[in-house]
Design a protein around this motif. Structure first.
Motif, PDB file in Angstrom:
ATOM      1  N   VAL A  84       0.802  -1.372  -0.041  1.00  0.00           N
ATOM      2  CA  VAL A  84       0.064   0.039   0.256  1.00  0.00           C
ATOM      3  C   VAL A  84       0.952   1.382   0.055  1.00  0.00           C
ATOM      4  CG1 VAL A  84      -1.554   1.041   1.314  1.00  0.00           C
ATOM      5  CG2 VAL A  84      -1.845  -1.253   1.010  1.00  0.00           C
ATOM      6  N   ILE A  85       0.404   2.124  -0.896  1.00  0.00           N
ATOM      7  CA  ILE A  85       1.410   3.369  -0.918  1.00  0.00           C
ATOM      8  C   ILE A  85       0.516   4.521  -1.036  1.00  0.00           C
ATOM      9  CG2 ILE A  85       2.811   4.670  -2.530  1.00  0.00           C
ATOM     10  CD1 ILE A  85       3.376   1.860  -4.229  1.00  0.00           C
ATOM     11  N   ILE A  86       0.826   5.271  -0.182  1.00  0.00           N
ATOM     12  CA  ILE A  86       0.054   6.554   0.308  1.00  0.00           C
ATOM     13  C   ILE A  86       0.619   7.874  -0.484  1.00  0.00           C
ATOM     14  CG2 ILE A  86      -1.266   8.013   2.078  1.00  0.00           C
ATOM     15  CD1 ILE A  86      -1.828   4.922   2.294  1.00  0.00           C
ATOM     16  N   ASN A  87       0.032   8.708  -1.339  1.00  0.00           N
ATOM     17  CA  ASN A  87       0.446   9.672  -1.813  1.00  0.00           C
ATOM     18  C   ASN A  87      -0.418  11.037  -1.493  1.00  0.00           C
ATOM     19  OD1 ASN A  87       1.706  11.590  -3.313  1.00  0.00           O
ATOM     20  ND2 ASN A  87       1.276  10.950  -5.307  1.00  0.00           N
ATOM     21  N   VAL A  88       0.095  12.068  -0.689  1.00  0.00           N
ATOM     22  CA  VAL A  88      -0.586  12.917  -0.255  1.00  0.00           C
ATOM     23  C   VAL A  88      -0.142  14.031  -1.282  1.00  0.00           C
ATOM     24  CG1 VAL A  88      -1.154  14.598   1.530  1.00  0.00           C
ATOM     25  CG2 VAL A  88      -0.868  12.189   2.068  1.00  0.00           C
ATOM     26  N   VAL A  89      -0.847  14.358  -2.251  1.00  0.00           N
ATOM     27  CA  VAL A  89      -0.405  15.119  -3.396  1.00  0.00           C
ATOM     28  C   VAL A  89      -0.171  16.689  -3.279  1.00  0.00           C
ATOM     29  CG1 VAL A  89      -0.486  15.644  -5.827  1.00  0.00           C
ATOM     30  CG2 VAL A  89      -1.464  13.319  -5.128  1.00  0.00           C
ATOM     31  N   ARG A  90       1.080  17.349  -3.432  1.00  0.00           N
ATOM     32  CA  ARG A  90       1.166  18.434  -3.365  1.00  0.00           C
ATOM     33  C   ARG A  90       1.727  19.085  -4.803  1.00  0.00           C
ATOM     34  NH1 ARG A  90       6.871  18.965   0.061  1.00  0.00           N
ATOM     35  NH2 ARG A  90       8.005  20.239  -1.527  1.00  0.00           N
ATOM     36  N   GLY A  91       1.790  20.405  -4.723  1.00  0.00           N
ATOM     37  CA  GLY A  91       2.090  21.098  -5.936  1.00  0.00           C
ATOM     38  C   GLY A  91       3.272  20.772  -6.552  1.00  0.00           C
ATOM     39  N   GLY A  92       3.383  20.707  -8.080  1.00  0.00           N
ATOM     40  CA  GLY A  92       4.491  20.370  -8.715  1.00  0.00           C
ATOM     41  C   GLY A  92       4.562  21.184  -9.772  1.00  0.00           C
ATOM     42  N   PRO A  93       5.363  20.877 -10.867  1.00  0.00           N
ATOM     43  CA  PRO A  93       6.472  19.906 -10.966  1.00  0.00           C
ATOM     44  C   PRO A  93       7.638  20.426  -9.927  1.00  0.00           C
ATOM     45  CG  PRO A  93       6.316  21.007 -13.058  1.00  0.00           C
ATOM     46  CD  PRO A  93       5.381  21.551 -12.141  1.00  0.00           C
ATOM     47  N   ALA A  96      -2.187  21.917  -1.277  1.00  0.00           N
ATOM     48  CA  ALA A  96      -2.666  20.453  -2.101  1.00  0.00           C
ATOM     49  C   ALA A  96      -2.725  20.729  -3.595  1.00  0.00           C
ATOM     50  CB  ALA A  96      -4.337  20.598  -1.511  1.00  0.00           C
ATOM     51  N   SER A  97      -2.718  19.607  -4.310  1.00  0.00           N
ATOM     52  CA  SER A  97      -2.621  19.474  -5.715  1.00  0.00           C
ATOM     53  C   SER A  97      -3.308  18.120  -6.059  1.00  0.00           C
ATOM     54  CB  SER A  97      -1.287  19.685  -6.240  1.00  0.00           C
ATOM     55  OG  SER A  97      -1.156  19.326  -7.547  1.00  0.00           O
ATOM     56  N   GLN A  98      -3.507  17.973  -7.384  1.00  0.00           N
ATOM     57  CA  GLN A  98      -3.885  16.796  -7.957  1.00  0.00           C
ATOM     58  C   GLN A  98      -3.230  16.395  -9.400  1.00  0.00           C
ATOM     59  OE1 GLN A  98      -8.264  17.516  -8.162  1.00  0.00           O
ATOM     60  NE2 GLN A  98      -8.739  16.235  -6.521  1.00  0.00           N
ATOM     61  N   GLU A 104     -10.342  20.107 -11.702  1.00  0.00           N
ATOM     62  CA  GLU A 104      -9.056  19.241 -11.132  1.00  0.00           C
ATOM     63  C   GLU A 104      -8.114  20.458 -10.514  1.00  0.00           C
ATOM     64  OE1 GLU A 104      -7.330  16.012 -13.317  1.00  0.00           O
ATOM     65  OE2 GLU A 104      -8.635  17.061 -14.880  1.00  0.00           O
ATOM     66  N   MET A 105      -7.435  20.186  -9.404  1.00  0.00           N
ATOM     67  CA  MET A 105      -6.230  20.925  -9.170  1.00  0.00           C
ATOM     68  C   MET A 105      -5.161  20.597  -9.968  1.00  0.00           C
ATOM     69  SD  MET A 105      -7.002  21.011  -5.145  1.00  0.00           S
ATOM     70  CE  MET A 105      -6.950  19.446  -4.612  1.00  0.00           C
ATOM     71  N   SER A 106      -5.107  20.772 -11.171  1.00  0.00           N
ATOM     72  CA  SER A 106      -4.020  20.344 -11.973  1.00  0.00           C
ATOM     73  C   SER A 106      -4.421  21.197 -13.428  1.00  0.00           C
ATOM     74  CB  SER A 106      -4.121  19.027 -12.342  1.00  0.00           C
ATOM     75  OG  SER A 106      -5.002  18.336 -13.306  1.00  0.00           O
ATOM     76  N   MET A 107      -3.751  21.145 -14.290  1.00  0.00           N
ATOM     77  CA  MET A 107      -3.951  21.818 -15.881  1.00  0.00           C
ATOM     78  C   MET A 107      -4.889  20.724 -16.683  1.00  0.00           C
ATOM     79  SD  MET A 107      -2.358  24.449 -15.165  1.00  0.00           S
ATOM     80  CE  MET A 107      -2.457  25.415 -16.766  1.00  0.00           C
ATOM     81  N   GLY A 108      -5.271  19.772 -15.920  1.00  0.00           N
ATOM     82  CA  GLY A 108      -6.209  18.959 -16.737  1.00  0.00           C
ATOM     83  C   GLY A 108      -5.748  17.532 -17.093  1.00  0.00           C
ATOM     84  N   GLN A 109      -5.986  16.797 -16.210  1.00  0.00           N
ATOM     85  CA  GLN A 109      -5.324  15.122 -16.444  1.00  0.00           C
ATOM     86  C   GLN A 109      -6.302  14.269 -16.376  1.00  0.00           C
ATOM     87  OE1 GLN A 109      -1.821  14.448 -13.867  1.00  0.00           O
ATOM     88  NE2 GLN A 109      -0.956  16.605 -14.111  1.00  0.00           N
ATOM     89  N   GLY A 137      -2.790  24.165 -12.034  1.00  0.00           N
ATOM     90  CA  GLY A 137      -1.696  23.494 -11.366  1.00  0.00           C
ATOM     91  C   GLY A 137      -1.227  24.569 -10.172  1.00  0.00           C
ATOM     92  N   GLY A 138      -0.003  23.814  -9.442  1.00  0.00           N
ATOM     93  CA  GLY A 138       0.911  24.623  -8.801  1.00  0.00           C
ATOM     94  C   GLY A 138       0.311  24.885  -7.447  1.00  0.00           C
ATOM     95  N   GLY A 139      -0.456  23.926  -6.940  1.00  0.00           N
ATOM     96  CA  GLY A 139      -1.164  24.182  -5.692  1.00  0.00           C
ATOM     97  C   GLY A 139      -2.124  25.093  -5.469  1.00  0.00           C
ATOM     98  N   TRP A 140      -2.940  25.428  -6.676  1.00  0.00           N
ATOM     99  CA  TRP A 140      -4.109  26.274  -6.418  1.00  0.00           C
ATOM    100  C   TRP A 140      -5.301  25.227  -6.248  1.00  0.00           C
ATOM    101  CZ3 TRP A 140      -8.270  24.808  -9.338  1.00  0.00           C
ATOM    102  CH2 TRP A 140      -9.323  25.723  -9.714  1.00  0.00           C
ATOM    103  N   ASN A 141      -6.190  25.957  -5.631  1.00  0.00           N
ATOM    104  CA  ASN A 141      -7.346  25.029  -5.221  1.00  0.00           C
ATOM    105  C   ASN A 141      -8.729  26.134  -5.753  1.00  0.00           C
ATOM    106  OD1 ASN A 141      -6.664  26.032  -2.124  1.00  0.00           O
ATOM    107  ND2 ASN A 141      -8.852  26.098  -2.673  1.00  0.00           N
TER     108      ASN A 141
END
Lengths: 367, 181
Positions: A109-118, A125-127, A318-323, A347-351
């Motif tokens: 099991v892998i937990i990914n608490v996603v944050r702003g990237g790249p 928070a990010s997606q 989405e909290m991304s540019m469209g994935q 993207g970039g940590g926007w909500n």
């Protein structure tokens, strides 16, 4: 807040999303946890550093994410229930190990608490790790099951489910959380472990010491054609197809007869639901379709809804540019025009906020 | 975002107990049988920096954890006052720590601003750190969002098992704040 809740007689317990993940792992019988701290997921190792010790299990803060995932690889090969957690940059570091674990068909099991990237990005928070998680992430043809909680209750329930699914299908299972869901504090029902399956297949493949039996081999290197790397890929493909037919979780809120359906998961879905409840739609109906599994994606269910609702428009948030947008377009490509699938995100940590989604609903309904 | 939600902003500098005050409220909601959802600022915050907690309380399901327009606030220092005062919905109650926020700052119209001399009172009680709970007491009395007993129970959850000594002084601080209004 953890120690104030343990042994609480109240059915409703207050924890952070990240802490609920930790407690669920304890309840599900996680024997080993290996990780390295990173915001916004550090409450999970913090919580487990105490709980794993009192339960007399293995807690190890590794020297790096790469070390942690290879420890997971080893413990999984030995047949243990094992978990790691991190946030986006740390998950990128783990990708080589995850590919090996998927190739060796081991459960974890892998937990990914996603944050702003790249890159190192930020800690908001990010997606934006959607592609990485739902397309495998590392090298080679593989997939990982990915569950996307949108509440502390789901962080708890889905983490338990993740251990069962990993053992059942023999593969890595992701909990794709985000900086909002991980940090959120809300009451939830801390029920005992609820197994998903009556019986799980015995781990006959595990490296448990081979005295008196044929040795088991766990490997990912297949140098010659006779070794059967093609067969492994075919077998994995069959497995993934089976999972796609068996595991498509979603929430349908108000979608039946809707003129506009918002598609969102995780924290975004809750912000959207707030806006939908507030919006009266000026006589038009607005619904929410929330994938609870982001791989496999609940495409069959969305297609059913789209077929029933004539002239319905879709708004992917989405909290991304469209994935995830691409998965929606793929799901609906035969029945909905691309222009009727709209997108709102950054993207970039926007909500998004309830207000901004409210305005977006008004704007979309006017068109 | 629902009109039936109480969306509370608690802000101050790191170390003033902003997050703790939010947690006490959240615990109190469990005992009061209410729904609650709390988000605290995280990450780069340090003692002396700005900290904030956002808490939604409702009898109904709470959806968005993101609050942009609070309808109740408790502000513990001047930088937070300047930063957040314009985000608060008109007509809302705002409890401010008048010990360290200049009264000349707080002439904002459209808000029901209540000054509480919290830091000075806390120093007089012997522990500057309970200023947050004094303000919480005042806020509860002023707004009636929860029964005071629920908050006392909430503090029991927050302190009693691990830091029993702190429970008693916080309970006194809460009652003092409650009686100020």
């Amino acid at each position: 807040m953890a120690e104030n809740n343990i042994g609480s007689d109240s059915k409703r317990v207050l924890l952070k999303g990240n802490e609920a993940v930790g407690e669920a792992a304890i309840k599900a019988g996680c024997q080993c946890y290996f990780a390295y701290p990173i915001t916004p997921q550090t409450e999970t190792p913090e919580y487990l550093s105490r709980r794993m010790e009192t339960e007399n299990r293995v807690f190890l803060q590794a020297e790096s994410e790469v070390a942690a995932i290879n420890m997971v690889f080893g413990a999984a090969a030995a047949g243990a229930r094992v978990m790691t957690s991190s946030s986006s940059p740390g998950i990128s570091l783990k990708q080589e190990g995850i590919s090996y674990i998927a190739g060796a068909e081991l459960p974890c099991v892998i937990i990914n608490v996603v944050r702003g990237g790249p890159g190192l990005g930020n800690i908001e928070a990010s997606q934006a790790d959607y592609f990485q998680t739902t397309r495998g992430g590392g090298h080679g043809d593989y997939r990982c099951i990915a569950l996307a909680p949108n509440s502390v209750q789901e962080c708890y329930d889905m983490t338990m489910n993740a251990f069962d699914l990993a053992d059942y299908y023999r593969m890595p299972v992701f909990i794709q959380s985000d900086g909002i869901i991980g940090q959120l504090v809300e009451p939830f029902e801390m029920h005992p472990y609820k197994p998903m399956f009556e019986k799980l297949p015995p781990k006959t493949w595990a490296l448990t010491g081979c005295a008196g039996r044929k040795p088991n081999v766990v490997r990912t290197l297949y140098m010659t054609p006779a070794d059967g790397l093609e067969q492994l890929n075919r077998k994995l493909e069959q497995k993934y197809k089976k999972i796609q037919s068996e595991l498509r979780w979603f929430e349908n809120y108000n979608c039946d007869g809707a003129d506009l359906i918002i598609i969102a998961y995780g924290a975004t879905s809750r912000i959207a639901k707030s806006a939908i409840k507030k919006h009266n739609g000026n006589g038009k109906k607005v619904g929410l379709f929330r994938p609870r599994t982001i791989w496999p994606w609940p495409d069959v269910e969305l297609v059913e809804i789209a077929k029933k609702n004539k002239n319905v428009k879709f708004l992917v948030i989405e909290m991304s540019m469209g994935q995830m947008l691409e998965d929606v377009q793929l799901a609906l490509m035969d029945i909905v025009l691309k222009k009727d699938i709209l997108f709102y995100g950054m993207g970039g940590g926007w909500n998004p906020t309830p207000e901004s989604i409210y305005d977006k609903i008004s704007e979309t309904l006017k068109k | 975002m629902s009109d039936k939600e109480t969306n509370i902003l608690i802000a101050g500098f790191g170390g003033q107990g902003v997050i703790l005050a939010g947690n006490v409220l959240a615990y109190a909601c469990i005992d009061a049988g209410k729904n609650v959802c709390a988000m605290a600022s995280y990450g780069a915050e340090v003692r002396g920096g700005t900290a904030k907690a956002l808490i939604s309380i409702s009898d109904e399901e709470i959806d968005s954890p993101i609050i942009t327009r609070p309808n109740l606030a408790m502000i513990m220092n001047a930088p937070s006052y300047i930063k957040y005062i314009d985000t608060i919905l008109p007509g809302s109650v705002v409890i401010i720590n008048s010990s360290i926020i200049e009264t000349s700052l707080t002439k904002k119209s459209g808000l029901d601003i209540v000054g509480v001399d919290a830091t000075n009172l806390a120093i007089r009680m012997g522990n500057i750190k309970v200023a947050n709970i004094i303000m919480l007491g005042a806020m509860l009395k002023k707004t009636g969002i929860l029964q005071p007993q629920a908050v006392v129970d909430g503090m029991k959850r927050a302190f009693y098992k691990t830091k029993r000594g702190l429970y008693y002084i916080n309970e006194s601080a809460f009652r003092m704040g409650f009686e100020l209004i």
